[in-house]
Design an enzyme around this catalytic site. Structure first.
Site, PDB file in Angstrom:
ATOM      1  CB  SER A  45      -0.965   0.001   1.188  1.00 14.21           C
ATOM      2  OG  SER A  45      -0.286  -0.207   2.398  1.00 14.21           O
TER       3      SER A  45
ATOM      4  CG  HIS B 215      -0.901  -5.198   2.118  1.00 21.81           C
ATOM      5  ND1 HIS B 215      -0.316  -5.039   3.333  1.00 21.81           N
ATOM      6  CD2 HIS B 215      -0.833  -3.956   1.520  1.00 21.81           C
ATOM      7  CE1 HIS B 215       0.094  -3.780   3.479  1.00 21.81           C
ATOM      8  NE2 HIS B 215      -0.219  -3.100   2.391  1.00 21.81           N
TER       9      HIS B 215
ATOM     10  CG  HIS C 162       5.625  -8.618   8.300  1.00 23.16           C
ATOM     11  ND1 HIS C 162       6.592  -7.795   7.765  1.00 23.16           N
ATOM     12  CD2 HIS C 162       4.489  -7.883   8.365  1.00 23.16           C
ATOM     13  CE1 HIS C 162       6.058  -6.611   7.536  1.00 23.16           C
ATOM     14  NE2 HIS C 162       4.788  -6.623   7.886  1.00 23.16           N
TER      15      HIS C 162
ATOM     16  NE  ARG D 175       1.886  -3.448  12.440  1.00 19.27           N
ATOM     17  CZ  ARG D 175       1.780  -3.588  11.123  1.00 19.27           C
ATOM     18  NH1 ARG D 175       1.307  -2.598  10.390  1.00 19.27           N
ATOM     19  NH2 ARG D 175       2.151  -4.706  10.527  1.00 19.27           N
TER      20      ARG D 175
ATOM     21  CG  ASP E  35      -3.633  -7.831   8.826  1.00 14.53           C
ATOM     22  OD1 ASP E  35      -4.182  -6.744   9.046  1.00 14.53           O
ATOM     23  OD2 ASP E  35      -2.770  -7.993   7.946  1.00 14.53           O
TER      24      ASP E  35
HETATM   25  N1  CMX Z   1       1.067 -19.476   6.246  1.00  9.42           N
HETATM   26  C1  CMX Z   1       1.560 -20.396   5.374  1.00  9.42           C
HETATM   27  N2  CMX Z   1       2.663 -20.207   4.634  1.00  9.42           N
HETATM   28  C2  CMX Z   1       3.314 -19.046   4.815  1.00  9.42           C
HETATM   29  C3  CMX Z   1       2.888 -18.065   5.723  1.00  9.42           C
HETATM   30  C4  CMX Z   1       1.710 -18.318   6.440  1.00  9.42           C
HETATM   31  N3  CMX Z   1       1.182 -17.419   7.294  1.00  9.42           N
HETATM   32  N4  CMX Z   1       3.741 -17.032   5.674  1.00  9.42           N
HETATM   33  C5  CMX Z   1       4.671 -17.347   4.745  1.00  9.42           C
HETATM   34  N5  CMX Z   1       4.400 -18.553   4.219  1.00  9.42           N
HETATM   35  C6  CMX Z   1       5.091 -19.232   3.116  1.00  9.42           C
HETATM   36  C7  CMX Z   1       5.012 -18.356   1.877  1.00  9.42           C
HETATM   37  O1  CMX Z   1       3.748 -18.509   1.206  1.00  9.42           O
HETATM   38  C8  CMX Z   1       6.194 -18.851   1.079  1.00  9.42           C
HETATM   39  O2  CMX Z   1       5.830 -20.060   0.470  1.00  9.42           O
HETATM   40  P1  CMX Z   1       6.402 -20.461  -1.001  1.00  9.42           P
HETATM   41  O3  CMX Z   1       7.879 -20.605  -0.819  1.00  9.42           O
HETATM   42  O4  CMX Z   1       5.691 -21.729  -1.316  1.00  9.42           O
HETATM   43  O5  CMX Z   1       6.038 -19.324  -1.923  1.00  9.42           O
HETATM   44  C9  CMX Z   1       7.213 -19.151   2.173  1.00  9.42           C
HETATM   45  O6  CMX Z   1       6.471 -19.320   3.389  1.00  9.42           O
HETATM   46  C10 CMX Z   1       8.234 -18.042   2.360  1.00  9.42           C
HETATM   47  O7  CMX Z   1       7.545 -16.833   2.594  1.00  9.42           O
HETATM   48  P2  CMX Z   1       8.212 -15.660   3.477  1.00  9.42           P
HETATM   49  O8  CMX Z   1       9.466 -15.252   2.786  1.00  9.42           O
HETATM   50  O9  CMX Z   1       8.292 -16.057   4.909  1.00  9.42           O
HETATM   51  O10 CMX Z   1       7.092 -14.540   3.391  1.00  9.42           O
HETATM   52  P3  CMX Z   1       6.823 -13.499   2.215  1.00  9.42           P
HETATM   53  O11 CMX Z   1       7.679 -12.310   2.452  1.00  9.42           O
HETATM   54  O12 CMX Z   1       6.892 -14.142   0.869  1.00  9.42           O
HETATM   55  O13 CMX Z   1       5.286 -13.154   2.480  1.00  9.42           O
HETATM   56  C11 CMX Z   1       3.389 -12.652   3.770  1.00  9.42           C
HETATM   57  C12 CMX Z   1       4.883 -12.400   3.592  1.00  9.42           C
HETATM   58  C13 CMX Z   1       2.850 -11.677   4.825  1.00  9.42           C
HETATM   59  C14 CMX Z   1       2.670 -12.373   2.450  1.00  9.42           C
HETATM   60  C15 CMX Z   1       3.170 -14.129   4.224  1.00  9.42           C
HETATM   61  O14 CMX Z   1       3.765 -14.319   5.493  1.00  9.42           O
HETATM   62  C16 CMX Z   1       1.709 -14.523   4.262  1.00  9.42           C
HETATM   63  O15 CMX Z   1       1.156 -14.916   3.227  1.00  9.42           O
HETATM   64  N6  CMX Z   1       1.041 -14.411   5.471  1.00  9.42           N
HETATM   65  C17 CMX Z   1      -0.369 -14.673   5.575  1.00  9.42           C
HETATM   66  C18 CMX Z   1      -1.162 -13.484   5.056  1.00  9.42           C
HETATM   67  C19 CMX Z   1      -1.057 -12.305   5.988  1.00  9.42           C
HETATM   68  O16 CMX Z   1      -1.227 -12.407   7.196  1.00  9.42           O
HETATM   69  N7  CMX Z   1      -0.791 -11.122   5.422  1.00  9.42           N
HETATM   70  C20 CMX Z   1      -0.766  -9.863   6.180  1.00  9.42           C
HETATM   71  C21 CMX Z   1       0.635  -9.299   6.430  1.00  9.42           C
HETATM   72  C22 CMX Z   1       0.580  -7.988   7.170  1.00  9.42           C
HETATM   73  C23 CMX Z   1      -0.043  -6.940   6.320  1.00  9.42           C
HETATM   74  O17 CMX Z   1       0.571  -6.542   5.296  1.00  9.42           O
HETATM   75  O18 CMX Z   1      -1.159  -6.510   6.596  1.00  9.42           O
END
Ligand code: CMX
Length: 446
Positions: A241, A271, A318, A327, A373
Site C-alpha cells: 500500500s 496484505h 511478514h 501492533r 491482522d
Molecule cells: N502461512 C503459510 N505459509 C506461509 C505463511 C503463512 N502465514 N507465511 C509465509 N508462508 C510461506 C510463503 O507462502 C512462502 O511459500 P512459497 O515458498 O511456497 O512461496 C514461504 O512461506 C516463504 O515466505 P516468506 O518469505 O516467509 O514470506 P513473504 O515475504 O513471501 O510473504 C506474507 C509475507 C505476509 C505475504 C506471508 O507471510 C503470508 O502470506 N502471510 C499470511 C497473510 C497475511 O497475514 N498477510 C498480512 C501481512 C501484514 C499486512 O501486510 O497486513
C-alpha cells in the site's frame, strides 16, 4: 499566536531540503546495496531502494514512527478528556513534523479536520449506485477516486505551479481527503450492513470519536478507532500500500488517485485483507466445532489442514518482521484488558499458542509469528462490527494518514518519478552464466 501545523511543517521542509540536496550532489555515487537474482525475482525483498523519514521498520523490533515506538507514541501524544488513546490528528502532526504536538497544536488540527469533513453529495450518489455484493474496499477506493475533481493540486498545477510549492497543494488535498475518510467509510458501512438512516457527523468530536459516533457504536469504540487508525498508519515505504501510494503520486497524480490506488493494493489477501481472512478462517473453525472452543490438538489439526490444502494461515508471517508484531501485541493487551472472555478472542489466542510452532515445523515461512491482522478483527467483532468484509476499510483509513504524510514529504523534497529498470530472463541467465553451461551440455551430448 502558536504556529500552525503547516507553518511548522514548512520550517522542517526548509531545514531538510539541503540534506537531500547534499546527499544527491556530493554523495550520489556511494553504493548502499547490491541486488541479487533472488531479490529481482522475489519481489525485491530487503532491497534498500526507497527513502522515508516518517517511519522505520526494524525486523527484530517492529515499527517506529519518527524514531518512536508505538508505546512511546501512544504515551506522548495528547489525549481527549477521559480517553485512553490519543488524538489521531496528533499522530498526523507527529508523522509530518517529527514533533509531539501540545494540546493547543493538536486542537488546531482537530479543528482543521472538522472544517474539511463535509463530503460532496455526488460521492454519496456514486456509493449508492454500486451493485449489491460489491466489496466495501472497491466502494471505498472508488469514492476516494471520485473526489479527484476537488484536487487543489490539479487546479494549481494546470495554472502553472512552481515545483517548490507542490507540497503545499498536496498538504491541502491531504487534509481535505483525510477529514472525509471517516464520513465516507461509515456511510459505506451503514449502507451495506445497517440500512438505517445515516448518522450525521458531530463537528465537536475528534476523528476517532466522530467515527465511533457515525458507526453507531458506543464507548470505548472511540478509543478502539483511535488505536486502530494510529497503529495502521505507516509501516515504512516498501509494503504494497505505501509503495503504491508513493509510486502513483510520483507521476504527480493527485492525492485522491494515489490513495485510491494504495487502497486497491491494501485490498489483497496477502496484505490488508488478511484481517478479514483471519475472521473468516476462525469462523470456519467455529462452525466445524459447533462454537465450542477447540482443544489445542483440534486447533493444531485445523491449522495443518489449511496448510496441507496449500493455503496460508492469515495473520501470521511478514515480509520484513522477524518477531511478533508490536501492533499485534498492543491489540492483544487491549483485548486482555477489555475482552478476555470473548470466545473469538479465545480462538485467536489459541492460534497464537499453536501456529508459530506449526509454521516452524512446516519450514517455509521465515517469520512464524502473528502480524497486526491476527488481532484487529477480533476487537471489531467484540464491539459489534461483525461484518468482517469491512475490516480492511478501517485499515485503509489508518494507512491513508501515513501515505499522505509520505507523499507531502516526497513532493517537498522533490523526489522524482519512480522508474526502476527491468531486464529479461535471458539477461538474468546470461548474468548467472547459465546459458553458457546449457550450450556446453548440448555440445557434449552431440
Ligand atoms: N502461512 C503459510 N505459509 C506461509 C505463511 C503463512 N502465514 N507465511 C509465509 N508462508 C510461506 C510463503 O507462502 C512462502 O511459500 P512459497 O515458498 O511456497 O512461496 C514461504 O512461506 C516463504 O515466505 P516468506 O518469505 O516467509 O514470506 P513473504 O515475504 O513471501 O510473504 C506474507 C509475507 C505476509 C505475504 C506471508 O507471510 C503470508 O502470506 N502471510 C499470511 C497473510 C497475511 O497475514 N498477510 C498480512 C501481512 C501484514 C499486512 O501486510 O497486513
Amino acid at each position: 499566536m502558536k504556529k500552525t501545523l503547516k507553518q511548522t511543517l514548512f520550517k522542517k521542509i526548509k531545514e531538510h531540503r539541503p540534506r537531500t540536496k547534499r546527499l544527491l550532489e556530493e554523495y550520489g555515487d556511494v553504493v548502499v546495496d547490491q541486488v541479487t537474482i533472488s531479490q529481482i525475482i522475489g519481489g525485491m525483498r530487503g532491497l534498500k531502494s526507497l527513502v522515508t523519514d516518517i517511519s522505520y521498520l526494524d525486523p527484530e523490533e517492529g515499527i517506529r514512527y519518527r524514531g518512536f515506538t508505538l508505546e512511546e507514541v501512544i504515551e506522548g501524544l495528547p489525549k481527549p478528556k477521559g480517553a485512553d488513546m490519543p488524538y489521531v490528528e496528533g499522530l498526523f502532526y507527529l508523522l509530518l513534523t517529527g514533533d509531539f504536538p501540545n494540546q493547543e497544536e493538536v486542537m488546531q488540527v482537530v479543528d482543521e479536520f472538522s472544517k474539511r469533513r463535509i463530503v460532496p453529495r455526488y460521492v454519496y450518489e456514486v456509493i449508492d449506485s454500486f451493485p449489491c455484493c460489491s466489496h466495501p474496499m472497491t466502494i471505498f477506493s472508488t469514492a476516494i477516486l471520485t473526489l479527484s475533481r476537488e484536487s487543489v493540486f490539479n487546479r494549481q498545477y494546470h495554472a502553472g505551479l512552481n515545483k517548490k510549492e507542490y507540497w503545499d497543494a498536496t498538504y491541502e488535498d491531504s487534509l481535505n481527503l483525510l477529514a472525509k475518510l471517516p464520513e465516507i467509510a461509515s456511510y459505506i458501512y451503514n449502507k451495506l450492513y445497517r440500512q438505517g438512516p445515516r448518522i450525521q457527523s458531530n463537528p465537536n468530536l475528534d476523528m476517532g470519536a466522530n467515527f465511533a459516533h457515525m458507526m453507531g457504536v458506543a464507548k470505548p469504540y472511540d478509543d478502539v478507532s483511535r488505536l486502530h487508525f494510529i497503529i495502521h498508519s505507516d509501516h515504512e515505504s516498501g509494503n504494497v500500500s505505501a509503495h503504491t501510494g508513493h509510486l502513483v503520486a510520483s507521476s504527480l497524480s493527485d492525492i485522491y488517485l494515489s490513495i485510491s490506488a494504495m487502497i486497491n493494493g491494501l485490498a489483497g489477501p496477502l496484505h490488508g485483507l488478511a484481517n478479514q481472512e483471519v475472521l473468516r478462517w476462525l469462523h470456519e473453525v467455529m462452525d466445524k466445532m459447533d462454537n465450542r472452543i477447540p482443544t489445542k490438538e483440534e486447533m493444531t489439526q485445523f491449522v495443518w489442514d489449511t496448510l496441507n490444502s496449500g493455503q496460508v494461515i492469515p495473520g501470521f508471517g511478514h515480509a520484513v518482521l522477524r518477531k511478533t508484531d508490536p501492533r499485534y501485541m498492543l491489540q492483544r493487551e487491549f483485548s486482555l484488558k477489555h475482552l478476555p472472555e470473548d470466545p473469538i478472542f479465545k480462538y485467536a489466542d489459541m492460534l497464537y499458542q499453536v501456529v508459530p510452532d506449526i509454521l516452524m515445523e512446516h519450514g517455509k515461512a521465515k517469520n512464524p509469528w502473528p502480524n497486526v491482522d491476527a488481532q484487529s478483527g477480533v476487537i471489531q467483532w467484540h464491539y459489534g462490527v461483525t461484518e468482517y468484509d469491512f475490516y480492511t476499510v478501517l485499515f485503509g483509513i489508518g494507512r491513508s494518514i501515513g501515505i499522505c504524510a509520505n507523499v507531502i514529504w516526497d513532493r517537498a523534497l522533490g523526489y522524482p518519478l519512480e522508474r526502476p529498470k527491468s531486464i529479461t530472463t535471458d539477461m538474468l541467465e546470461k548474468i548467472a552464466g547459465i546459458k553458457k553451461m546449457v550450450e556446453t551440455e548440448e555440445k557434449t551430448t552431440l
